[in-house]
Write a protein that holds these residues in place. Structure first.
Motif, PDB file in Angstrom:
ATOM      1  N   LEU A 120      -2.202  16.906 -72.256  1.00  0.00           N
ATOM      2  CA  LEU A 120      -2.256  15.560 -72.815  1.00  0.00           C
ATOM      3  C   LEU A 120      -1.653  14.537 -71.865  1.00  0.00           C
ATOM      4  O   LEU A 120      -2.260  13.485 -71.603  1.00  0.00           O
ATOM      5  N   THR A 121      -0.481  14.830 -71.339  1.00  0.00           N
ATOM      6  CA  THR A 121       0.170  13.849 -70.471  1.00  0.00           C
ATOM      7  C   THR A 121      -0.579  13.693 -69.153  1.00  0.00           C
ATOM      8  O   THR A 121      -0.632  12.582 -68.604  1.00  0.00           O
ATOM      9  N   SER A 122      -1.172  14.758 -68.655  1.00  0.00           N
ATOM     10  CA  SER A 122      -1.966  14.644 -67.418  1.00  0.00           C
ATOM     11  C   SER A 122      -3.216  13.796 -67.653  1.00  0.00           C
ATOM     12  O   SER A 122      -3.607  12.990 -66.800  1.00  0.00           O
ATOM     13  N   GLU A 123      -3.852  13.978 -68.807  1.00  0.00           N
ATOM     14  CA  GLU A 123      -5.040  13.166 -69.115  1.00  0.00           C
ATOM     15  C   GLU A 123      -4.689  11.689 -69.196  1.00  0.00           C
ATOM     16  O   GLU A 123      -5.395  10.835 -68.655  1.00  0.00           O
ATOM     17  N   ILE A 124      -3.605  11.383 -69.876  1.00  0.00           N
ATOM     18  CA  ILE A 124      -3.198   9.983 -69.998  1.00  0.00           C
ATOM     19  C   ILE A 124      -2.805   9.418 -68.643  1.00  0.00           C
ATOM     20  O   ILE A 124      -3.170   8.286 -68.289  1.00  0.00           O
ATOM     21  N   LYS A 125      -2.075  10.196 -67.869  1.00  0.00           N
ATOM     22  CA  LYS A 125      -1.627   9.731 -66.554  1.00  0.00           C
ATOM     23  C   LYS A 125      -2.810   9.459 -65.627  1.00  0.00           C
ATOM     24  O   LYS A 125      -2.726   8.611 -64.727  1.00  0.00           O
ATOM     25  N   GLY A 126      -3.931  10.152 -65.843  1.00  0.00           N
ATOM     26  CA  GLY A 126      -5.100   9.977 -64.989  1.00  0.00           C
ATOM     27  C   GLY A 126      -5.979   8.808 -65.366  1.00  0.00           C
ATOM     28  O   GLY A 126      -7.000   8.552 -64.710  1.00  0.00           O
ATOM     29  N   LYS A 127      -5.627   8.077 -66.432  1.00  0.00           N
ATOM     30  CA  LYS A 127      -6.432   6.945 -66.893  1.00  0.00           C
ATOM     31  C   LYS A 127      -5.724   5.622 -66.611  1.00  0.00           C
ATOM     32  O   LYS A 127      -4.489   5.577 -66.500  1.00  0.00           O
ATOM     33  N   THR A 128      -6.505   4.550 -66.525  1.00  0.00           N
ATOM     34  CA  THR A 128      -5.917   3.223 -66.487  1.00  0.00           C
ATOM     35  C   THR A 128      -5.471   2.834 -67.889  1.00  0.00           C
ATOM     36  O   THR A 128      -5.867   3.458 -68.883  1.00  0.00           O
ATOM     37  N   LYS A 129      -4.675   1.775 -67.989  1.00  0.00           N
ATOM     38  CA  LYS A 129      -4.229   1.325 -69.303  1.00  0.00           C
ATOM     39  C   LYS A 129      -5.419   0.894 -70.168  1.00  0.00           C
ATOM     40  O   LYS A 129      -5.440   1.170 -71.376  1.00  0.00           O
ATOM     41  N   ILE A 130      -6.378   0.243 -69.579  1.00  0.00           N
ATOM     42  CA  ILE A 130      -7.577  -0.175 -70.317  1.00  0.00           C
ATOM     43  C   ILE A 130      -8.343   1.043 -70.813  1.00  0.00           C
ATOM     44  O   ILE A 130      -8.835   1.068 -71.960  1.00  0.00           O
TER      45      ILE A 130
END
Length: 318
Positions: free
Chosen positions: A11-21
């Motif tokens: 989960l944290t890796s997926e979020i970290k790999g995305k922009t805020k938008i």
């Protein structure tokens, strides 16, 4: 790597790999797919208790989702820090469940973690008690104080200080605890300075009253460091997002007394990571646990237990 660690890392890796938008758009899309009844219930809740931001799918207002996306994107490393500092896997799985609910509206994992074993704040597997000097900040009508006495007994405390700032609620508090010895009720708000400030009254529940700049009801504020001179051993706080200021006003007691800290960390999208990092900065060495007593639709009633290990070991050895 066990499945709890593996899920959190995913989960944290997926979020970290995305922009805020991208995080925002992901959450918004997931929200729009929820059943209408669930969305209406959530939007009404957020209207009644406006801590987290406005949410109105029909009007295309997504402030609450923006706030979640910002917290997840900007502070994912802080959440990873917290995960590494949690002392048991129930806490670690709960942190995953909260973030997964924010990101994907997963209700199933949160439901698995709803705690019905012990009274709210008083987990017997985490908190041992003997001759405590308890400070109940945001005592409301005395429910937490009575739960403490129910959980540990009358011989478990020397004194209890109850702080409540709302007039009618304070009267109910006094009535509910009057038959118990050594309970001191103080009609004051607890924060990081002593002054007189205004209060906003919540239209749904007086437990959600908050301090504001432009209210029409006034209340005295104090710091625990100034208002209580004797050592304290336990602090419970549930004050609608004002916990960080109250902790700053309790710095001396935390450093000198190492009280057990039982803290609400759900009234915004920051306290979940910010409060444990604040405690670590004030007094390194505390151990952290999370428990959850709220709804699996919108995660509320999340409690951070911060326990200084030497204190708990002394109690356990008695």
């Amino acid at each position: 790597m066990n499945y709890v660690d593996r899920n959190f890392e995913w989960l944290t890796s997926e979020i970290k790999g995305k922009t805020k938008i991208e995080v925002f758009e992901h959450i918004k899309k997931k929200y729009q797919l929820l059943p209408l009844a669930v969305k209406q219930s959530m939007e009404q809740f957020l209207s009644d208790f406006p801590y987290w931001g406005v949410l109105d799918d029909q009007k295309k207002v997504y402030e609450e989702i923006h706030n979640k996306a910002e917290s997840l994107h900007d502070h994912i490393d802080d959440y990873r820090w917290l995960y590494q500092h949690l002392k048991d896997y129930r806490s670690k799985k709960l942190l995953f469940a909260i973030l997964y609910n924010w990101y994907d509206y997963d209700f199933t994992t949160l439901k698995e973690l709803m705690d019905q074993t012990y009274c709210h704040y008083f987990d017997l597997d985490i908190v041992t008690c003997d001759q405590e000097i308890l400070v109940d900040v945001g005592a409301y009508i005395g429910d937490s104080t009575l739960d403490f006495i129910h959980s540990y007994g009358l011989d478990a405390y020397q004194k209890i200080y109850c702080y409540e700032m709302t007039d009618e609620t304070f009267l109910n508090l006094q009535t509910n605890v009057k038959d118990y010895p050594n309970i001191v009720c103080r009609k004051k708000a607890v924060t990081d300075r002593q002054e007189v400030v205004s209060m906003d009254t919540n239209r749904v529940n007086a437990s959600a009253n908050v301090l504001v700049d432009n209210g029409n009801t006034f209340v005295e504020t104090v710091t625990l460091d100034d208002d209580i001179s004797e050592p304290i051993t336990m602090v419970k706080m549930d004050i609608e997002g004002a916990e960080t200021k109250a902790l700053l006003g309790c710095r001396r007691h935390i450093v000198e007394d190492h009280p057990k800290l039982l803290l609400s960390v759900y009234h915004n999208h920051e306290d979940l990571w910010k409060i444990p990092k604040m405690i670590e900065e004030i007094c390194p060495g505390y151990e952290f646990y999370l428990r959850f007593y709220g709804s699996n639709i919108f995660p509320t009633e999340i409690v951070l237990f911060a326990i200084y290990p030497e204190k708990n070991e002394i109690k356990k050895s008695i």
